[in-house]
Write an enzyme that holds these catalytic residues in place. Sequence first.
Site, short mmCIF file in Angstrom:
data_model
loop_
_atom_site.label_atom_id
_atom_site.label_comp_id
_atom_site.label_asym_id
_atom_site.label_seq_id
_atom_site.Cartn_x
_atom_site.Cartn_y
_atom_site.Cartn_z
N ARG A 28 0.83 -1.21 0.00
CA ARG A 28 0.00 0.00 0.00
C ARG A 28 0.86 1.26 0.00
O ARG A 28 0.39 2.35 -0.30
CB ARG A 28 -0.98 -0.01 1.19
CG ARG A 28 -1.97 1.13 1.17
CD ARG A 28 -3.29 0.85 1.90
NE ARG A 28 -3.19 -0.03 3.02
CZ ARG A 28 -2.66 0.27 4.20
NH1 ARG A 28 -2.16 1.46 4.41
NH2 ARG A 28 -2.63 -0.63 5.16
N TYR A 62 -17.11 15.16 -16.02
CA TYR A 62 -17.56 13.77 -16.04
C TYR A 62 -18.64 13.60 -14.95
O TYR A 62 -18.51 14.17 -13.86
CB TYR A 62 -16.36 12.87 -15.80
CG TYR A 62 -16.73 11.44 -15.50
CD1 TYR A 62 -17.37 10.66 -16.46
CD2 TYR A 62 -16.44 10.87 -14.26
CE1 TYR A 62 -17.72 9.36 -16.18
CE2 TYR A 62 -16.79 9.57 -13.98
CZ TYR A 62 -17.43 8.82 -14.94
OH TYR A 62 -17.77 7.54 -14.66
N ASP A 103 -8.54 18.03 -15.75
CA ASP A 103 -8.77 16.63 -16.13
C ASP A 103 -8.44 16.52 -17.61
O ASP A 103 -9.13 17.08 -18.47
CB ASP A 103 -10.23 16.25 -15.86
CG ASP A 103 -10.50 14.76 -16.10
OD1 ASP A 103 -9.86 14.19 -17.01
OD2 ASP A 103 -11.36 14.19 -15.41
N LYS A 132 -9.09 5.05 -19.59
CA LYS A 132 -9.49 5.44 -20.94
C LYS A 132 -8.29 5.33 -21.90
O LYS A 132 -7.86 4.24 -22.18
CB LYS A 132 -10.10 6.84 -20.90
CG LYS A 132 -11.09 7.07 -19.73
CD LYS A 132 -12.36 6.26 -19.84
CE LYS A 132 -13.24 6.28 -18.60
NZ LYS A 132 -13.54 7.56 -18.01
#
Length: 403
Positions: A76, A130, A195, A220
């Site tokens: 982590r 988005y 973004d 994407k």
Amino acid sequence: MDTEASILPSTTPRSRALATEAVHAGRDDLAALGLHAPPIDLSTTYPSYDSRGEAERIDAFATTGARLDGPPVYARLDNPTTARFETALARLEGTASAVSFASGMAALTAVLLARASMGLRHVVAVRPLYGCSDHLLGAGLLGTEVTWTDPAGIAGAIRPDTGLVMVETPANPTLAEVDIRALAHSCGSVPLLVDNTFATPVLQRPVEHGARLVLHSATKYLGGHGDVMGGVVACDEEFAARLRQVRFATGGVLHPMAGYLLLRGLSTLPVRVRAASTSAAELCRRLTADPRIARVHYPKVGGAMVSFEVYGDPHRVISAVRLITPAVSLGSVDTLIQHPASISHRIVDEGDRQAAGVGDRLLRMSVGLEDVEDLWADLCQALSDPPARTVAGTVPEWLPTGR
Ligand SMILES: *Cc1c(COP(=O)(O)O)cnc(C)c1O
């Protein structure tokens, strides 16, 4: 408030061209290791016989957020495979650092928490975003408060507790663009997050225009094949350190296998984006000339996304495509089409959605790498009148006619 110096983007000069970085960045050490493909490290933990040394390394991370020298203590904290992807993406965006996450939404969450933890809970944002980003800000799920404004209203919307200004350009799904440089100027010392999922660093590097943070849904274009989910923030090392501390505490890490696939995706990113953009520009030209189409949206920066408004029933187009896949998401090698008002932006309040230009007749298409004539043929048949057997009054005209 941030110091004046910290808003200056700390860009790493790109000595090699983007296409070269795409295949070499994050892999520079491989030949010395006697490897060609990057290794995948799936370890969740790392053995160490020196617990005093580990204590020092953990203290150093807790204080500075800097990447550990040597192996991670626990997965982590860091991972060598995802670190390769981060190095490569930072090179492509021209930033000192990048921090990866399990998804684009996990990346945005970490940015918001990093600011809120400094008492900077207010966000200024420009619609459209988005759908889920809009929802995350608007619903206040993380205790943040948002002021929606247009680019001209940003300076006036900033308050003493404003921690972030957020925009998407080109925006999902209307492909509306903002002038990043002018907008960065209006932000003053407040960090501007762009973004950049739609443009990718191939078409636009926001940090060069004054943005401090660049966010990607790596799901994407960066991944590019519709088979990996991830998110990443490219930024200066000071902000990256804070993001690593938030990621360690909240756990939204990118899986090493995803890191491997994203690094692999980056190597073909310039070629994929340019090829798909050429087809998208051609489809845009043809749609603009088509009497069945009311309006076409295509950004000045280019890219592989085309949105268009139909005169007829948009649901019928979705049900009638055969080569093109009717599915949400974007940036894959194959072409996808979806109806934002039903799917990607469904979670946004209808009035806000309409006001942001996301009308009920809008379709969003992510153009892939198929032959453009095949794509046009499929679009044309999907846009044409329904076959005779779906006469209105017998079978609902939007029902699929084939599969
Ligand atoms: C998909 C998307 C996101 C969210 O990313 P996930 O990887 O799905 O969490 C954020 N911004 C834009 C522009 C997107 O298209």
